[in-house]
Design a protein around this motif. Structure first.
Motif, short mmCIF file in Angstrom:
data_model
loop_
_atom_site.label_atom_id
_atom_site.label_comp_id
_atom_site.label_asym_id
_atom_site.label_seq_id
_atom_site.Cartn_x
_atom_site.Cartn_y
_atom_site.Cartn_z
N ASP A 94 3.54 -4.71 65.56
CA ASP A 94 2.93 -5.66 66.49
C ASP A 94 3.29 -7.06 66.00
N ASP A 96 3.60 -9.95 67.60
CA ASP A 96 2.97 -11.12 68.21
C ASP A 96 1.45 -10.99 68.32
N ASP A 98 -0.56 -8.96 69.84
CA ASP A 98 -1.16 -8.72 71.15
C ASP A 98 -1.76 -7.31 71.26
N ARG A 100 -0.08 -4.51 70.93
CA ARG A 100 0.93 -3.55 71.39
C ARG A 100 2.11 -3.54 70.43
N LYS A 101 2.74 -2.36 70.33
CA LYS A 101 3.90 -2.21 69.45
C LYS A 101 5.11 -2.93 70.04
N ASP A 102 5.89 -3.54 69.14
CA ASP A 102 7.13 -4.19 69.52
C ASP A 102 8.29 -3.54 68.78
N TYR A 124 11.26 -6.90 71.36
CA TYR A 124 11.01 -6.35 72.69
C TYR A 124 9.66 -5.62 72.69
N ASP A 125 8.94 -5.71 73.78
CA ASP A 125 7.72 -4.94 73.95
C ASP A 125 8.11 -3.48 74.08
N LYS A 127 6.56 -0.90 75.15
CA LYS A 127 6.13 -0.24 76.39
C LYS A 127 7.21 -0.32 77.46
N LYS A 128 8.12 -1.27 77.33
CA LYS A 128 9.22 -1.41 78.28
C LYS A 128 10.11 -0.18 78.27
#
Length: 131
Positions: A94, A96, A98, A100-102, A124-125, A127-128
Motif C-alpha cells: 500500500d 499511498d 489508501d 488498497r494494495k499497489d 499501479y492500483d 485492483k485494476k
C-alpha cells in the motif's frame, strides 16, 4: 530462478556457470492480490532483444504476470501494463496509504547502446488488474 545466456554453443551444453555466462535473477512472489483467498504467483515477464553477436542481452519490454493454480498447472490470471523498459524488481504494498494494495515496478533501460538510460518507478492500483 536464474536465466542463463551463454556466449557459445559449447557453453549452452555445459551445466557449469562460467565468467562468460550472464545470470539474471528475478523475484517470484506469492500474493493474494484480489483478496479472494486464493494466492497467485507473480513473476517478471521481460522480452529480450539482441543481436547475433550478443543474443538476449537487451531487454526491450517488461511486465508482471499473475498466475493461479488450476489443478494441473499454472494459468495466467492477469498481466500488468507492458512497459518499454525491462522490469528489474517489483513489490505489492500500500504505497499511498489508501488501504488498497499497489503494484510497484522498478524498471531500467538495458539497451546496449543507450546513453540516456534511467531507472523508473511505476505504481499501479492492483485492483485494476485482478478479475
Amino acid at each position: 530462478p536464474v536465466h542463463r545466456f551463454q556466449s557459445t554453443e559449447e557453453r549452452r551444453k555445459s551445466t557449469t556457470v562460467s565468467d562468460y555466462d550472464i545470470l539474471i535473477r528475478s523475484r517470484i512472489k506469492i500474493e493474494d492480490t484480489d483478496e479472494d483467498g486464493i494466492e497467485e504467483v507473480l513473476v517478471i515477464a521481460n522480452e529480450y532483444s539482441g543481436t547475433r553477436i550478443a543474443p538476449g542481452l537487451g531487454i526491450s519490454a517488461g511486465q508482471i504476470v499473475s498466475m493461479v493454480w488450476d489443478g494441473s498447472g499454472l494459468s495466467e490470471f492477469w498481466r500488468s501494463k507492458k512497459l518499454s523498459q525491462g522490469v528489474v524488481d517489483f513489490e505489492i504494498a500500500d504505497s499511498d496509504n489508501d488501504g488498497r494494495k499497489d503494484l510497484i515496478l522498478v524498471t531500467t533501460d538495458t539497451a546496449m547502446l543507450s546513453f540516456n538510460s534511467a531507472s523508473k518507478i511505476y505504481i499501479y492500483d492492483i485492483k485494476k488488474y485482478g478479475k
